[in-house]
Design a protein around this motif. Structure first.
Motif, PDB file in Angstrom:
ATOM      1  N   ARG A  56       0.844  -1.197   0.000  1.00  0.00           N
ATOM      2  CA  ARG A  56       0.000   0.000   0.000  1.00  0.00           C
ATOM      3  C   ARG A  56       0.881   1.249   0.000  1.00  0.00           C
ATOM      4  O   ARG A  56       0.607   2.234  -0.675  1.00  0.00           O
ATOM      5  CB  ARG A  56      -0.924  -0.017   1.227  1.00  0.00           C
ATOM      6  N   ASN A  60       1.233   4.319  -3.625  1.00  0.00           N
ATOM      7  CA  ASN A  60       0.514   5.474  -3.066  1.00  0.00           C
ATOM      8  C   ASN A  60      -0.190   6.319  -4.120  1.00  0.00           C
ATOM      9  O   ASN A  60      -0.814   7.313  -3.787  1.00  0.00           O
ATOM     10  CB  ASN A  60       1.468   6.328  -2.217  1.00  0.00           C
ATOM     11  N   PHE A  61      -0.065   5.929  -5.377  1.00  0.00           N
ATOM     12  CA  PHE A  61      -0.777   6.686  -6.422  1.00  0.00           C
ATOM     13  C   PHE A  61      -2.140   6.063  -6.729  1.00  0.00           C
ATOM     14  O   PHE A  61      -2.870   6.558  -7.577  1.00  0.00           O
ATOM     15  CB  PHE A  61       0.077   6.764  -7.692  1.00  0.00           C
ATOM     16  N   LEU A  62      -2.460   4.956  -6.047  1.00  0.00           N
ATOM     17  CA  LEU A  62      -3.762   4.317  -6.280  1.00  0.00           C
ATOM     18  C   LEU A  62      -4.760   4.693  -5.184  1.00  0.00           C
ATOM     19  O   LEU A  62      -4.372   4.803  -4.015  1.00  0.00           O
ATOM     20  CB  LEU A  62      -3.598   2.793  -6.300  1.00  0.00           C
ATOM     21  N   PRO A  63      -6.016   4.876  -5.547  1.00  0.00           N
ATOM     22  CA  PRO A  63      -7.013   5.236  -4.530  1.00  0.00           C
ATOM     23  C   PRO A  63      -7.467   4.003  -3.743  1.00  0.00           C
ATOM     24  O   PRO A  63      -8.552   3.490  -3.949  1.00  0.00           O
ATOM     25  CB  PRO A  63      -8.157   5.841  -5.360  1.00  0.00           C
ATOM     26  N   LYS A  66      -6.746   5.487   2.850  1.00  0.00           N
ATOM     27  CA  LYS A  66      -5.701   6.266   3.507  1.00  0.00           C
ATOM     28  C   LYS A  66      -4.713   5.347   4.219  1.00  0.00           C
ATOM     29  O   LYS A  66      -5.131   4.357   4.846  1.00  0.00           O
ATOM     30  CB  LYS A  66      -6.322   7.196   4.545  1.00  0.00           C
ATOM     31  N   ALA A  67      -3.450   5.711   4.167  1.00  0.00           N
ATOM     32  CA  ALA A  67      -2.421   4.900   4.831  1.00  0.00           C
ATOM     33  C   ALA A  67      -2.666   4.857   6.345  1.00  0.00           C
ATOM     34  O   ALA A  67      -2.357   3.852   6.987  1.00  0.00           O
ATOM     35  CB  ALA A  67      -1.047   5.468   4.528  1.00  0.00           C
ATOM     36  N   ALA A  68      -3.236   5.934   6.891  1.00  0.00           N
ATOM     37  CA  ALA A  68      -3.478   5.967   8.340  1.00  0.00           C
ATOM     38  C   ALA A  68      -4.488   4.883   8.734  1.00  0.00           C
ATOM     39  O   ALA A  68      -4.349   4.246   9.788  1.00  0.00           O
ATOM     40  CB  ALA A  68      -3.985   7.348   8.750  1.00  0.00           C
TER      41      ALA A  68
ATOM     42  N   LEU B 119      -8.281   6.856 -13.822  1.00  0.00           N
ATOM     43  CA  LEU B 119      -7.355   6.080 -12.998  1.00  0.00           C
ATOM     44  C   LEU B 119      -6.281   5.434 -13.871  1.00  0.00           C
ATOM     45  O   LEU B 119      -5.092   5.457 -13.551  1.00  0.00           O
ATOM     46  CB  LEU B 119      -8.132   5.006 -12.215  1.00  0.00           C
ATOM     47  N   HIS B 122      -3.770   7.917 -15.085  1.00  0.00           N
ATOM     48  CA  HIS B 122      -2.901   8.318 -13.975  1.00  0.00           C
ATOM     49  C   HIS B 122      -1.845   7.241 -13.699  1.00  0.00           C
ATOM     50  O   HIS B 122      -0.651   7.541 -13.576  1.00  0.00           O
ATOM     51  CB  HIS B 122      -3.773   8.552 -12.743  1.00  0.00           C
ATOM     52  N   VAL B 123      -2.291   5.989 -13.639  1.00  0.00           N
ATOM     53  CA  VAL B 123      -1.367   4.874 -13.361  1.00  0.00           C
ATOM     54  C   VAL B 123      -0.321   4.791 -14.481  1.00  0.00           C
ATOM     55  O   VAL B 123       0.871   4.626 -14.211  1.00  0.00           O
ATOM     56  CB  VAL B 123      -2.146   3.546 -13.239  1.00  0.00           C
ATOM     57  N   VAL B 126       2.240   7.527 -14.024  1.00  0.00           N
ATOM     58  CA  VAL B 126       3.160   7.273 -12.911  1.00  0.00           C
ATOM     59  C   VAL B 126       4.157   6.184 -13.279  1.00  0.00           C
ATOM     60  O   VAL B 126       5.362   6.300 -13.022  1.00  0.00           O
ATOM     61  CB  VAL B 126       2.375   6.903 -11.633  1.00  0.00           C
ATOM     62  N   LEU B 127       3.660   5.119 -13.917  1.00  0.00           N
ATOM     63  CA  LEU B 127       4.537   3.993 -14.241  1.00  0.00           C
ATOM     64  C   LEU B 127       5.535   4.343 -15.345  1.00  0.00           C
ATOM     65  O   LEU B 127       6.615   3.771 -15.414  1.00  0.00           O
ATOM     66  CB  LEU B 127       3.713   2.760 -14.643  1.00  0.00           C
ATOM     67  N   ARG B 422       7.470  11.076  -0.542  1.00  0.00           N
ATOM     68  CA  ARG B 422       7.562  10.107  -1.644  1.00  0.00           C
ATOM     69  C   ARG B 422       6.261  10.073  -2.457  1.00  0.00           C
ATOM     70  O   ARG B 422       6.286  10.019  -3.679  1.00  0.00           O
ATOM     71  CB  ARG B 422       7.874   8.718  -1.097  1.00  0.00           C
ATOM     72  N   ALA B 423       5.135  10.111  -1.752  1.00  0.00           N
ATOM     73  CA  ALA B 423       3.845  10.081  -2.455  1.00  0.00           C
ATOM     74  C   ALA B 423       3.719  11.293  -3.366  1.00  0.00           C
ATOM     75  O   ALA B 423       3.255  11.196  -4.509  1.00  0.00           O
ATOM     76  CB  ALA B 423       2.701  10.047  -1.456  1.00  0.00           C
ATOM     77  N   THR B 426       6.017  10.828  -6.386  1.00  0.00           N
ATOM     78  CA  THR B 426       5.484   9.842  -7.333  1.00  0.00           C
ATOM     79  C   THR B 426       4.436  10.480  -8.241  1.00  0.00           C
ATOM     80  O   THR B 426       4.350  10.186  -9.418  1.00  0.00           O
ATOM     81  CB  THR B 426       4.820   8.676  -6.559  1.00  0.00           C
ATOM     82  N   ASN B 427       3.652  11.359  -7.659  1.00  0.00           N
ATOM     83  CA  ASN B 427       2.567  11.975  -8.422  1.00  0.00           C
ATOM     84  C   ASN B 427       2.999  13.216  -9.201  1.00  0.00           C
ATOM     85  O   ASN B 427       2.202  13.784  -9.931  1.00  0.00           O
ATOM     86  CB  ASN B 427       1.407  12.331  -7.486  1.00  0.00           C
ATOM     87  N   PRO B 531      -6.494  10.921  -9.036  1.00  0.00           N
ATOM     88  CA  PRO B 531      -7.546  10.224  -8.288  1.00  0.00           C
ATOM     89  C   PRO B 531      -7.266  10.193  -6.782  1.00  0.00           C
ATOM     90  O   PRO B 531      -8.171  10.029  -5.987  1.00  0.00           O
ATOM     91  CB  PRO B 531      -7.524   8.801  -8.862  1.00  0.00           C
ATOM     92  N   VAL B 532      -5.989  10.350  -6.406  1.00  0.00           N
ATOM     93  CA  VAL B 532      -5.645  10.376  -4.974  1.00  0.00           C
ATOM     94  C   VAL B 532      -5.308  11.812  -4.614  1.00  0.00           C
ATOM     95  O   VAL B 532      -4.276  12.328  -5.009  1.00  0.00           O
ATOM     96  CB  VAL B 532      -4.428   9.477  -4.686  1.00  0.00           C
ATOM     97  N   GLN B 537      -1.440  13.703   2.249  1.00  0.00           N
ATOM     98  CA  GLN B 537      -2.314  13.409   3.401  1.00  0.00           C
ATOM     99  C   GLN B 537      -2.717  11.930   3.406  1.00  0.00           C
ATOM    100  O   GLN B 537      -2.759  11.299   4.459  1.00  0.00           O
ATOM    101  CB  GLN B 537      -3.539  14.305   3.333  1.00  0.00           C
ATOM    102  N   ASN B 538      -2.988  11.405   2.204  1.00  0.00           N
ATOM    103  CA  ASN B 538      -3.397  10.011   2.104  1.00  0.00           C
ATOM    104  C   ASN B 538      -2.283   9.046   2.460  1.00  0.00           C
ATOM    105  O   ASN B 538      -2.541   7.927   2.893  1.00  0.00           O
ATOM    106  CB  ASN B 538      -3.840   9.714   0.672  1.00  0.00           C
ATOM    107  N   ALA B 539      -1.041   9.504   2.251  1.00  0.00           N
ATOM    108  CA  ALA B 539       0.095   8.587   2.433  1.00  0.00           C
ATOM    109  C   ALA B 539       0.594   8.542   3.874  1.00  0.00           C
ATOM    110  O   ALA B 539       1.363   7.645   4.222  1.00  0.00           O
ATOM    111  CB  ALA B 539       1.237   9.006   1.528  1.00  0.00           C
ATOM    112  N   CYS B 540       0.169   9.485   4.713  1.00  0.00           N
ATOM    113  CA  CYS B 540       0.723   9.530   6.079  1.00  0.00           C
ATOM    114  C   CYS B 540       0.119   8.411   6.942  1.00  0.00           C
ATOM    115  O   CYS B 540      -1.073   8.409   7.211  1.00  0.00           O
ATOM    116  CB  CYS B 540       0.450  10.881   6.727  1.00  0.00           C
TER     117      CYS B 540
END
Lengths: 269, 561
Positions: A56, A60-63, A66-68, B119, B122-123, B126-127, B422-423, B426-427, B531-532, B537-540
């Motif tokens: 995961r 981190n670019f996939l929806p 949340k990592a938390a 999506l 986006h993938v 990134v790839l 890093r997140a 990547t984006n 999409p993210v 914030q999502n990666a923390c």
């Protein structure tokens, strides 16, 4: 709802999950259901999901949430997996060498995880309290700057006072301290001993210095305080980062061993 | 096999490399120059001296229109701008008519979605990221390859008679030669009204940079826009506030006619970010109701030999209402301001004199609203909740209150794992768009990441309009039209915009004709097309990082618990 209340609820939920699994599986035993066999595969599924957390983080670019949230699931599922393991082995030390290897690998993975979790909870407030915080990658640069500033101060002082007491002190004691990271273990337990040690050293040398040298010593003392703080930052960040070097390889090793163990059971039981 | 080490060279990007529309032709511009309002912008010619001047002005206007504007056609009932959207353009009506509507039901407006990538796209992006940071396809900077950016959206207002009947006041109509959308474009704020075409209409859409240049070129045009700006801005601003929404037309008109504009400080406040200018002192006679139109002000209370910040005021906030209502209702406390306010950098306000409010505003307020305001406490004790007060001082003194998506890091939880960094990388072309470092108050760090400010001063000087607001309000940079002039980076008072040297996909730096590297401005775009969003914030994993609106005190408090 405070974090403590949330944490308690999650712990209760994990314990309740274990109780449900125990009684459900136990009940099914009467119908020919193999209790330990089923627990083993459930445990393997848990391990597989626990390892997914690492993926995961990479994806981190996939929806995918949340990592938390993943982290919270990871912590409590890890605890749940420990409970399953104890039920699976009937809290008895495994008798075969392969099973022992698997058990030890799982324990290392689990306890390194607990250490990592504790470090991530305990150390950040310590860094805030001790301040100022620095970016880990910049620490070697700041360390060099501190040493350079101390050396510049010494050069100026020796030139002005024509005395070498401070330079001798530097060569004998300060230079090794300033050259590299020091007192890792003291900082790991947030001990004040490095600070006390240098305070004592500075008090001792101060009696033998002229007024000009004492002024320089005051500035050097401040720079040494900065170096102590840099070492503290380095030590705590290293623990918070490098526990993963144990946790992740052993997690994958456990997964591979567990799969082999499962295949063996399928094959020979 | 030998590796190709030849550096990629392109023409150094400059202003007007990419015209707003590739389809804007010189003969169309010539035809526009014969119409109002452009014909009045050129000074009348007479002798040879004025002839030359007129020709020079005409030439400048021609260049501006050719590069900064485009012609758009709208059908009857088609939505042109929506209230609440951000827009960096204004519109001149070439032919046809438009209608101005307020508070139209959002569902009827067919609000567009952010231009989010699928999506898969986006993938794939990134790839296929090259391993070197800041790699770009040099072909995107080729002016010949410029494509029309905006597509005609073709959203039509449904059930127009019902929408018009629901309007509190008769909708204003505008016709050929008139301009609209200039308030939002020039003040970097949201559109204050919805505009629809009432018949087949042709408009000239002009970027705000072009509008700004036209204002500099022509004094009569500047005066007319100023006049219209003041009239429309005041009325629509009052209507956007709850306090004025239930007033009868006559009362609203009386307030509009009697209102005064007050400006304190400099509009380009980023050059003197630390300045505060007192507007009202605590204890002064409460003579007027003050409404903030733009900028920020801090509300203070005297304590001991000094004062402390109670809160801050931003666009739409009202000051002095409690005191004036008190006076209106005959309360003893209502004759002087209970607090002071000071402009932070600059503040634009509408001042409504007390006599005007007594006659045209307060009699129309409902009893419930009166009670709420009268009973509202106006003071506190700075020593009662020191952390909260000091945190407020920190946010106000450092001007972080400008942020609507500020990156806060709770250092009591942050382990420095850099998953957020890093997140982000990547984006974003393998290079993070923020630095996990910044000003600190105890355990709270405001990281160096674009805060998507309420008042984005970074946009002021951009010569090409590359830095702009997306439809949803994020401040973003168009990499293709950015010429790397650093104006935005120098204007940002928070140092949140970084210049980078770009490379091609092989990792070689892209150079101009003189072999100098090409720079581009980069900053956090809040992952607006991913999409993210936001990836940081999502990666923390420790919930240590949040993007917050600093006006939302409760949300911050909840998170810090």
């Amino acid at each position: 709802m405070t974090r403590t209340v949330k944490r308690t609820l999650k712990l209760l939920l994990t314990a309740a999950g274990l109780v449900v699994v125990y009684f459900l599986f136990d009940r099914l035993t009467h119908t020919g259901f193999q209790f330990h066999y089923a627990l083993g595969w459930l445990l393997f599924a848990c391990l597989l999901f626990l390892v997914c957390f690492n993926w995961r983080k990479k994806l981190n670019f996939l929806p995918i949430g949340k990592a938390a949230v993943w982290a919270q699931i990871h912590y409590y599922l890890g605890l749940f997996a420990l409970g399953l393991l104890l039920l699976h082995i009937d809290t008895v030390w495994p008798n075969g060498w392969f099973e022992r290897l698997l058990f030890v690998s799982l324990m290392i993975s689990l306890f390194s995880g607990v250490i990592g979790l504790l470090a991530s909870r305990i150390y950040p407030p310590v860094l805030v309290k001790r301040g100022p915080q620095v970016i880990y990658e910049r620490i070697p640069r700041y360390r060099r700057e501190v040493r350079q500033q101390v050396e510049n101060l010494l050069t100026d002082t020796v030139r002005e006072t024509k005395r070498t007491s401070l330079a001798d002190f530097y060569e004998a004691k300060l230079e090794p301290f300033l050259l590299s990271q020091q007192n890792f273990l003291h900082h790991a337990i947030d001990s004040p001993r490095p600070a006390h040690f240098w305070r004592r050293e500075f008090q001792a040398i101060r009696n033998y210095l002229s007024e000009g040298e004492q002024e320089a010593l005051d500035q050097i003392e401040q720079l040494v305080q900065r170096k102590i703080n840099l070492d503290l930052n380095a030590a705590l960040y290293q623990i918070m980062r490098y526990w993963l070097l144990i946790h992740i390889p052993f997690s994958y090793l456990t997964l591979v061993l567990a799969m082999t163990h499962g295949i063996q059971i399928e094959q020979y039981s | 096999m030998t590796e190709d080490n030849t550096p990629t060279q392109i023409k150094r990007p400059k202003k007007w490399d990419h015209a707003f529309s590739a389809e804007m032709a010189p003969d169309q511009v010539a035809s526009l120059l014969e119409r109002e309002p452009f014909v009045s912008m050129v000074p009348p010619s007479g002798d040879s001296g004025t002839d030359a001047k007129a020709e020079k002005v005409r030439g400048k206007i021609q260049d501006i229109l050719l590069n900064e504007s485009r012609l758009l056609n709208f059908e009857k009932d088609e939505v042109i701008v929506r209230q609440g959207d951000y827009g960096a353009t204004a519109y001149f009506i070439v032919s046809g008519n438009v209608s101005v509507l307020f508070n139209v039901d959002k569902s009827a407006l067919g609000r567009g979605q952010a231009p989010q990538k699928s999506l898969w796209a986006h993938v794939k992006r990134v790839l296929s990221n090259p391993s070197t940071p800041e790699a770009r396809d040099p072909e995107q900077y080729d002016p010949a390859g410029a494509t029309e950016e905006r597509l005609q959206q073709g959203v039509f207002l449904q059930d127009v008679p019902r929408v018009i009947a629901a309007q509190k006041y008769d909708p204003d109509e505008m016709g050929p030669g008139e301009i609209f959308g200039e308030i939002g474009a020039l003040s970097r704020s949201i559109r204050s009204a919805t505009i629809i075409a009432t018949c087949k209409t042709q408009l000239l859409e002009i970027k705000w940079q072009g509008l700004r240049d036209l204002l500099q070129v022509s004094k009569p045009f500047r005066e007319s826009v100023d006049r219209v700006y003041r009239e429309r801005s005041l009325r629509s601003h009052l209507l956007s506030l709850d306090l004025f929404q239930k007033l009868p037309e006559s009362a609203l008109q009386a307030l509009v006619d009697g209102a005064e504009f007050v400006s304190v400080g400099k509009r380009d406040w980023n050059t003197n970010a630390g300045d505060t200018t007192p507007i009202v002192n605590e204890g002064d006679y409460a003579s007027a109701l003050l409404i903030l139109r733009s900028g920020f002000a801090k509300k203070t209370k005297a304590y001991g030999h000094s004062e402390y910040t109670i809160s801050y005021l931003s666009k739409g906030d009202v000051f002095g209402l409690d005191e004036m209502l008190g006076a209106y209702q005959g309360a003893n406390t209502g004759n002087s301001y209970q607090n002071g306010i000071a402009a932070l950098g600059y503040t634009d306000m509408i001042s409504l004199p007390g006599s005007l409010c007594d006659k045209h505003l307060f009699p129309h307020l409902e009893a419930e609203a009166l009670g709420v305001h009268i009973n509202k406490p106006t003071s506190g004790d700075p020593l009662e909740d020191t952390k909260k007060n000091q945190l407020m001082d920190f946010f106000v003194d450092e001007r972080f209150i400008n942020g609507t998506e500020t990156m806060l890091i709770n250092l009591d939880r942050c382990t420095g794992c850099d998953d957020c960094v890093r997140a982000c990388a990547t984006n974003h072309d393998n290079n993070p768009r923020f630095i996990r470092h910044g000003k600190q108050f105890e355990n709270i760090m405001v990281a160096n990441a674009c805060m998507h400010c309420a008042d984005p001063v970074c946009m002021i000087g951009c010569p090409t309009g590359a830095i702009h607001r997306s439809e949803n309000g994020e401040v973003v940079i168009n990499d293709t039209t950015c010429i790397g002039c650093q104006t935005c980076a120098n204007s940002c008072p928070y140092d949140n915009i970084r210049m980078v040297e770009i490379r091609d996909q092989k990792g070689h730096y892209i150079l101009d004709e003189q072999m100098r590297p090409i720079n581009k401005a980069t900053k956090c775009d809040l992952c607006y097309d991913n999409p993210v969003s936001p990836a940081c914030q999502n990666a923390c994993p420790h919930d240590a990082l949040r993007r917050v609106n600093l006006a939302d005190e409760e949300a911050i408090k909840d998170w810090l618990k």
